[in-house]
Design a protein around this motif. Structure first.
Motif, PDB file in Angstrom:
ATOM      1  N   SER A   1      -8.965  -7.925   3.194  1.00 35.68           N
ATOM      2  CA  SER A   1      -8.569  -8.711   2.026  1.00 35.68           C
ATOM      3  C   SER A   1      -8.845  -7.949   0.734  1.00 35.68           C
ATOM      4  CB  SER A   1      -9.310 -10.046   2.034  1.00 35.68           C
ATOM      5  OG  SER A   1      -9.019 -10.772   0.873  1.00 35.68           O
ATOM      6  N   ASN A   2     -10.036  -7.373   0.636  1.00 39.97           N
ATOM      7  CA  ASN A   2     -10.390  -6.587  -0.545  1.00 39.97           C
ATOM      8  C   ASN A   2      -9.501  -5.354  -0.674  1.00 39.97           C
ATOM      9  OD1 ASN A   2     -12.422  -8.413  -1.158  1.00 39.97           O
ATOM     10  ND2 ASN A   2     -14.032  -7.181  -0.238  1.00 39.97           N
ATOM     11  N   LEU A   3      -9.232  -4.725   0.455  1.00 38.32           N
ATOM     12  CA  LEU A   3      -8.379  -3.546   0.480  1.00 38.32           C
ATOM     13  C   LEU A   3      -6.969  -3.891  -0.005  1.00 38.32           C
ATOM     14  CD1 LEU A   3      -8.427  -0.583   1.308  1.00 38.32           C
ATOM     15  CD2 LEU A   3      -7.864  -1.300   3.624  1.00 38.32           C
ATOM     16  N   LYS A   4      -6.446  -5.008   0.459  1.00 38.96           N
ATOM     17  CA  LYS A   4      -5.115  -5.447   0.038  1.00 38.96           C
ATOM     18  C   LYS A   4      -5.055  -5.620  -1.472  1.00 38.96           C
ATOM     19  CE  LYS A   4      -1.924  -9.296   0.285  1.00 38.96           C
ATOM     20  NZ  LYS A   4      -2.157 -10.098  -0.906  1.00 38.96           N
ATOM     21  N   SER A   5      -6.060  -6.278  -2.034  1.00 38.57           N
ATOM     22  CA  SER A   5      -6.070  -6.496  -3.485  1.00 38.57           C
ATOM     23  C   SER A   5      -6.058  -5.187  -4.244  1.00 38.57           C
ATOM     24  CB  SER A   5      -7.309  -7.297  -3.880  1.00 38.57           C
ATOM     25  OG  SER A   5      -7.265  -8.576  -3.328  1.00 38.57           O
ATOM     26  N   GLU A   6      -6.817  -4.219  -3.767  1.00 39.56           N
ATOM     27  CA  GLU A   6      -6.874  -2.945  -4.467  1.00 39.56           C
ATOM     28  C   GLU A   6      -5.603  -2.126  -4.279  1.00 39.56           C
ATOM     29  OE1 GLU A   6     -10.287  -0.671  -5.167  1.00 39.56           O
ATOM     30  OE2 GLU A   6     -11.607  -2.115  -4.181  1.00 39.56           O
ATOM     31  N   ILE A   7      -5.042  -2.157  -3.077  1.00 37.86           N
ATOM     32  CA  ILE A   7      -3.802  -1.410  -2.837  1.00 37.86           C
ATOM     33  C   ILE A   7      -2.652  -2.006  -3.637  1.00 37.86           C
ATOM     34  CG2 ILE A   7      -2.080  -0.753  -1.104  1.00 37.86           C
ATOM     35  CD1 ILE A   7      -4.400  -0.439   0.874  1.00 37.86           C
TER      36      ILE A   7
ATOM     37  N   THR B   1      -2.308  10.214  -1.474  1.00 39.82           N
ATOM     38  CA  THR B   1      -3.550  10.696  -2.083  1.00 39.82           C
ATOM     39  C   THR B   1      -4.403   9.538  -2.584  1.00 39.82           C
ATOM     40  OG1 THR B   1      -2.464  12.758  -2.707  1.00 39.82           O
ATOM     41  CG2 THR B   1      -4.533  12.224  -3.828  1.00 39.82           C
ATOM     42  N   ARG B   2      -3.782   8.604  -3.273  1.00 44.36           N
ATOM     43  CA  ARG B   2      -4.519   7.421  -3.766  1.00 44.36           C
ATOM     44  C   ARG B   2      -5.011   6.572  -2.600  1.00 44.36           C
ATOM     45  NH1 ARG B   2      -2.899   5.344  -8.920  1.00 44.36           N
ATOM     46  NH2 ARG B   2      -4.810   4.168  -8.709  1.00 44.36           N
ATOM     47  N   LEU B   3      -4.190   6.452  -1.559  1.00 42.94           N
ATOM     48  CA  LEU B   3      -4.560   5.679  -0.378  1.00 42.94           C
ATOM     49  C   LEU B   3      -5.767   6.296   0.321  1.00 42.94           C
ATOM     50  CD1 LEU B   3      -3.862   3.270   1.439  1.00 42.94           C
ATOM     51  CD2 LEU B   3      -2.350   4.811   2.724  1.00 42.94           C
ATOM     52  N   ASP B   4      -5.776   7.613   0.469  1.00 49.27           N
ATOM     53  CA  ASP B   4      -6.926   8.296   1.081  1.00 49.27           C
ATOM     54  C   ASP B   4      -8.221   7.970   0.338  1.00 49.27           C
ATOM     55  OD1 ASP B   4      -5.549   9.558   3.148  1.00 49.27           O
ATOM     56  OD2 ASP B   4      -5.434  11.499   2.121  1.00 49.27           O
ATOM     57  N   GLU B   5      -8.179   8.045  -0.993  1.00 46.62           N
ATOM     58  CA  GLU B   5      -9.368   7.777  -1.802  1.00 46.62           C
ATOM     59  C   GLU B   5      -9.840   6.336  -1.636  1.00 46.62           C
ATOM     60  OE1 GLU B   5      -8.087   8.753  -5.736  1.00 46.62           O
ATOM     61  OE2 GLU B   5      -8.004  10.908  -5.308  1.00 46.62           O
ATOM     62  N   LEU B   6      -8.907   5.411  -1.684  1.00 48.18           N
ATOM     63  CA  LEU B   6      -9.243   3.997  -1.571  1.00 48.18           C
ATOM     64  C   LEU B   6      -9.791   3.661  -0.180  1.00 48.18           C
ATOM     65  CD1 LEU B   6      -9.286   1.345  -3.051  1.00 48.18           C
ATOM     66  CD2 LEU B   6      -6.932   0.969  -2.352  1.00 48.18           C
TER      67      LEU B   6
ATOM     68  N   ASN C   1      -0.342 -10.754   9.317  1.00 48.47           N
ATOM     69  CA  ASN C   1      -0.134 -11.428   8.029  1.00 48.47           C
ATOM     70  C   ASN C   1      -1.263 -11.182   7.031  1.00 48.47           C
ATOM     71  OD1 ASN C   1       2.309 -12.651   8.975  1.00 48.47           O
ATOM     72  ND2 ASN C   1       1.029 -14.080  10.127  1.00 48.47           N
ATOM     73  N   THR C   2      -1.782  -9.961   7.017  1.00 45.27           N
ATOM     74  CA  THR C   2      -2.814  -9.622   6.033  1.00 45.27           C
ATOM     75  C   THR C   2      -2.200  -9.305   4.682  1.00 45.27           C
ATOM     76  OG1 THR C   2      -2.732  -7.269   6.585  1.00 45.27           O
ATOM     77  CG2 THR C   2      -4.336  -8.628   7.801  1.00 45.27           C
ATOM     78  N   GLY C   3      -0.908  -9.021   4.682  1.00 43.61           N
ATOM     79  CA  GLY C   3      -0.238  -8.590   3.462  1.00 43.61           C
ATOM     80  C   GLY C   3      -0.200  -7.079   3.346  1.00 43.61           C
ATOM     81  N   LEU C   4      -1.053  -6.385   4.076  1.00 46.34           N
ATOM     82  CA  LEU C   4      -1.055  -4.922   4.033  1.00 46.34           C
ATOM     83  C   LEU C   4       0.263  -4.354   4.550  1.00 46.34           C
ATOM     84  CD1 LEU C   4      -4.668  -4.106   5.272  1.00 46.34           C
ATOM     85  CD2 LEU C   4      -3.749  -3.703   2.994  1.00 46.34           C
ATOM     86  N   GLU C   5       0.841  -5.044   5.542  1.00 48.66           N
ATOM     87  CA  GLU C   5       2.070  -4.540   6.169  1.00 48.66           C
ATOM     88  C   GLU C   5       3.258  -4.544   5.208  1.00 48.66           C
ATOM     89  OE1 GLU C   5       1.914  -8.940   6.695  1.00 48.66           O
ATOM     90  OE2 GLU C   5       0.453  -7.351   6.961  1.00 48.66           O
ATOM     91  N   ASN C   6       3.106  -5.156   4.044  1.00 44.70           N
ATOM     92  CA  ASN C   6       4.178  -5.201   3.044  1.00 44.70           C
ATOM     93  C   ASN C   6       4.001  -4.155   1.951  1.00 44.70           C
ATOM     94  OD1 ASN C   6       5.298  -7.512   4.306  1.00 44.70           O
ATOM     95  ND2 ASN C   6       3.807  -8.786   3.250  1.00 44.70           N
ATOM     96  N   LEU C   7       2.941  -3.359   2.032  1.00 44.00           N
ATOM     97  CA  LEU C   7       2.605  -2.460   0.923  1.00 44.00           C
ATOM     98  C   LEU C   7       2.971  -1.009   1.211  1.00 44.00           C
ATOM     99  CD1 LEU C   7      -0.906  -3.915   0.054  1.00 44.00           C
ATOM    100  CD2 LEU C   7       1.276  -4.381  -1.076  1.00 44.00           C
ATOM    101  N   LYS C   8       3.435  -0.334   0.148  1.00 41.62           N
ATOM    102  CA  LYS C   8       3.711   1.103   0.174  1.00 41.62           C
ATOM    103  C   LYS C   8       2.934   1.711  -0.979  1.00 41.62           C
ATOM    104  CE  LYS C   8       8.476   0.443   1.572  1.00 41.62           C
ATOM    105  NZ  LYS C   8       9.858   0.559   1.146  1.00 41.62           N
ATOM    106  N   THR C   9       2.331   2.871  -0.719  1.00 36.65           N
ATOM    107  CA  THR C   9       1.576   3.527  -1.784  1.00 36.65           C
ATOM    108  C   THR C   9       1.480   5.026  -1.541  1.00 36.65           C
ATOM    109  OG1 THR C   9      -0.420   3.337  -3.141  1.00 36.65           O
ATOM    110  CG2 THR C   9      -0.714   3.195  -0.755  1.00 36.65           C
ATOM    111  N   ASP C  10       1.064   5.731  -2.563  1.00 33.13           N
ATOM    112  CA  ASP C  10       0.902   7.179  -2.531  1.00 33.13           C
ATOM    113  C   ASP C  10      -0.241   7.579  -1.603  1.00 33.13           C
ATOM    114  OD1 ASP C  10       1.210   9.947  -3.828  1.00 33.13           O
ATOM    115  OD2 ASP C  10      -0.904   9.456  -4.198  1.00 33.13           O
TER     116      ASP C  10
END
Length: 119
Positions: free
Chosen positions: A108-114, A16-21, A5-14
């Motif tokens: 948590s910080n990662l989730k906010s940025e993603i 290339t951007r994910l690698d950088e982040l 329940n971190t919220g990350l499991e609900n996110l989809k992203t590109d």
């Protein structure tokens, strides 16, 4: 140990951007991928042992090998490394509370940025 329940499991992203982040947070993909999956690891070398924070995902569109994919993230894991056998993620493992707190903050910080770049 699974961070649920971190919220990350609900996110989809590109990809290339994910690698950088992920790199910004010390999570590196390296050679840990195939054409449909990615794995990002961050090493914590503590007096109690070596630990890895692992964030995995799978391609819902495109191809990881071509560097053009949309990644669906999964629940992050924290594991302890045992030489030469590998990393154990089981509930019976000991994880220092300070490490758990540090990982929770990173996630948590990662989730906010993603979320700001999510598709």
């Amino acid at each position: 140990m699974k961070f649920e329940n971190t919220g990350l499991e609900n996110l989809k992203t590109d990809l290339t951007r994910l690698d950088e982040l992920m790199n910004d947070y010390g999570l590196f993909r390296g050679d840990q991928w195939d054409y449909g999956r990615v794995t990002y690891d961050r090493l914590f070398d503590l007096k109690e042992g070596r630990y890895y924070l692992r964030v995995m995902g799978h391609a819902v569109e495109g191809d990881v090998g071509a560097h053009r994919a949309v990644i669906q993230l999964m629940d992050p894991l924290l594991g302890k490394h045992y030489y030469p056998h590998g990393v154990e993620y089981g509930d019976g493992e000991y994880f220092p509370k300070s490490l758990i707190s540090q990982c929770e903050k990173i996630l948590s910080n990662l989730k906010s940025e993603i979320e700001s770049i999510a598709l």
